[in-house]
Design a protein around this motif. Structure first.
Motif, PDB file in Angstrom:
ATOM      1  N   SER A  17       0.830  -1.202   0.000  1.00 37.43           N
ATOM      2  CA  SER A  17       0.000   0.000   0.000  1.00 37.43           C
ATOM      3  C   SER A  17       0.865   1.253   0.000  1.00 37.43           C
ATOM      4  N   GLN A  86      -5.372   6.782  -1.303  1.00 33.17           N
ATOM      5  CA  GLN A  86      -4.925   5.575  -0.602  1.00 33.17           C
ATOM      6  C   GLN A  86      -4.971   4.421  -1.593  1.00 33.17           C
ATOM      7  N   ASN A  88      -4.249   0.454  -2.154  1.00 31.22           N
ATOM      8  CA  ASN A  88      -4.031  -0.848  -1.531  1.00 31.22           C
ATOM      9  C   ASN A  88      -3.961  -1.934  -2.591  1.00 31.22           C
TER      10      ASN A  88
END
Length: 123
Positions: A17, A86, A88
């Motif tokens: 991540s 973000q 991931n």
């Protein structure tokens, strides 16, 4: 004017991540930022730049490319004038330069761009 500065890129292994940040500044943004759309774009080596995700600076509404759905999340911190991505479950195909962009709502094209930040996902 609107100035955008990205950070947070780097080298990560497959499945890892990263969180990218885009700090926005400038008189135009401070005065009219609530009327802007903020976006993230990805340019893989040798390929065209592609849309990843976008968010209304007001916070009411997000949009994602199919490749980003379920793995990436766009958000913003109005107090810090910062937009985040973000990421991931990263894959090698996510490698490339990620750029932050801004446009007034209603515009088709993004009008302001950051310099980009490099993300490399190793297999």
């Amino acid at each position: 004017q609107v100035r955008l500065v990205e950070s947070g890129g780097g080298l990560v292994q497959t499945g890892g991540s990263l969180r990218l940040s885009c700090a926005a500044s400038g008189r135009t943004f401070y005065n009219y930022g609530s009327m802007y759309v903020m976006g993230w774009f990805h340019q893989a080596p040798g390929k065209e730049r592609e849309f990843v995700a976008a968010i209304l600076w007001s916070g009411h509404g997000t949009d994602y490319a199919d490749s980003a759905k379920g793995r990436f999340t766009i958000s913003r911190d109005a107090a810090r004038n910062t937009v985040f991505l973000q990421m991931n479950s990263l894959k090698p195909e996510d490698t490339g330069v990620y750029s932050c962009a801004a446009k007034p709502r209603g515009n088709t094209d993004y009008t302001n761009w950051g310099q980009g930040t490099q993300v490399t996902v190793s297999s």
